[in-house]
Design an enzyme around this catalytic site. Structure first.
Site, short mmCIF file in Angstrom:
data_model
loop_
_atom_site.label_atom_id
_atom_site.label_comp_id
_atom_site.label_asym_id
_atom_site.label_seq_id
_atom_site.Cartn_x
_atom_site.Cartn_y
_atom_site.Cartn_z
N CYS A 185 9.62 -3.93 5.89
CA CYS A 185 8.74 -4.89 5.51
C CYS A 185 9.34 -5.48 4.43
O CYS A 185 10.40 -4.92 3.62
CB CYS A 185 7.51 -4.45 5.10
SG CYS A 185 6.49 -5.58 4.14
N GLU A 219 12.97 -3.14 11.54
CA GLU A 219 11.88 -2.83 12.53
C GLU A 219 11.33 -3.85 13.22
O GLU A 219 11.07 -5.03 12.81
CB GLU A 219 10.77 -1.79 11.51
CG GLU A 219 9.61 -1.62 12.28
CD GLU A 219 8.55 -1.00 11.10
OE1 GLU A 219 7.58 -1.48 11.28
OE2 GLU A 219 8.99 0.15 10.46
#
Length: 314
Positions: A185, A219
């Site tokens: 993130c 990710e």
């Protein structure tokens, strides 16, 4: 039916809301800006409250009604810009900021220190409260990240202004990633957006994976905005290597060679080359197209992170 039940439980667990429920955030004593997404977790902490006050009180739900009414549960959330603890009272924030332990000594270990920026690694297992509060704050501005209390298996890399020790953004990294992702993130705090902070953090995440001998990447899934940001970063790295870097003048170059030179996964390289529309019918790379992109993006360069300021540890 079972999947719908699980989804509903996840929304309750992580505080996911479809619309913003907090009008704006005051970060520190001066910075104020609107939220983008809803976050019910601030109001459901109960006895696990992470708030500024020592009691178990959480922000109070104060939906207004009548003329000029909004659907916000709270008009303003007050957040400490040094530790990300929160309150619904401005006076409580002011009292806290004056004695916040992280105001003069931020958490974590320095990994990068330049005259402009300092990046510190904060382990979620060592500083759980700081990381939980940071994740709660993040949920107000990113719609595809829901974790906020399971921080033990994450490292957080916080970028600060070197002169003021004010956090400007961060990225997290999952320590148990079977795909060997180098970033989970990333967020640039609203007051510091459009200053290249996000690109610098992404570049730093690749520095970490290259140091560890890994071909890596972020990710999945990426948000639409995240994909645009990564495509620009990947384009700059690939263009540099093929036009001015180690791969320049080497004739026909393989995807594997580009991957080794940049640390970028082959799938991401192929996605980037297609987005640049630089692949010929024979799947060669058109250097003239790359030169045109580089001319239009004159600020591109090999690395935003300067190696002489790296202070990496394990």
């Amino acid at each position: 039916m079972g999947n719908k039940t699980v989804a509903a439980e996840d929304e309750n667990l992580y505080g996911i809301l479809k619309e913003p429920n907090i009008g704006k955030v005051q970060l520190g004593l001066e910075k104020m800006f609107p939220t983008r997404y809803g976050n019910a977790a601030y109001f459901a902490a109960g006895t696990q409250s992470l708030g500024i006050r020592d009691s178990v009180d959480t922000p109070r739900r104060t939906t207004t009604s009548g003329v000029g009414a909004t659907d916000f549960w709270l008009d303003t959330l007050y957040v400490c810009e040094f530790c990300f603890k929160y309150t619904d009272e401005e006076v409580a924030l002011r009292r806290h900021v004056s004695c916040c332990r992280y105001r003069t000594k931020p958490p974590g270990r320095i990994q990068y220190m330049s005259p402009e920026y300092t990046i510190r690694k904060v382990r979620g297992s060592k500083h759980p409260l700081f990381c939980q509060c940071l994740c709660l704050f993040t949920k107000l501005f990113l719609d595809n990240k829901s974790m906020y209390f399971k921080t033990d298996h994450y490292d957080f890399f916080i970028i600060y202004q070197s002169s003021t020790k004010e956090p400007m953004g961060f990225f997290s990294k999952d320590l148990i990633s079977y795909q060997k992702n180098n970033l989970a993130c990333v967020l640039t705090l609203p007051p510091y957006q459009r200053k290249g902070i996000g690109s610098l953090l992404v570049d730093f995440s690749y520095k970490l994976s290259i140091r560890d001998g890994l071909i890596s990447g972020p990710e999945r899934p990426l948000s639409p905005f995240g994909l645009v940001s990564y495509l620009k970063y990947w384009s700059s790295q690939i263009c540099w290597q093929l036009l001015e870097g180690d791969l320049s003048g080497s004739g026909r170059t393989s995807l594997d060679a580009i991957s080794r030179a940049t640390g970028i996964r082959i799938g991401d390289i192929l996605l980037t080359l297609r987005s640049l529309n630089c692949l010929t019918k024979d799947y060669d790379v058109s250097l003239s197209v790359l030169r045109a992109w580089a001319k239009d993006n004159y600020s591109y360069r090999n690395s935003l992170v300067r190696d002489e300021y790296l202070v990496l540890d394990n």
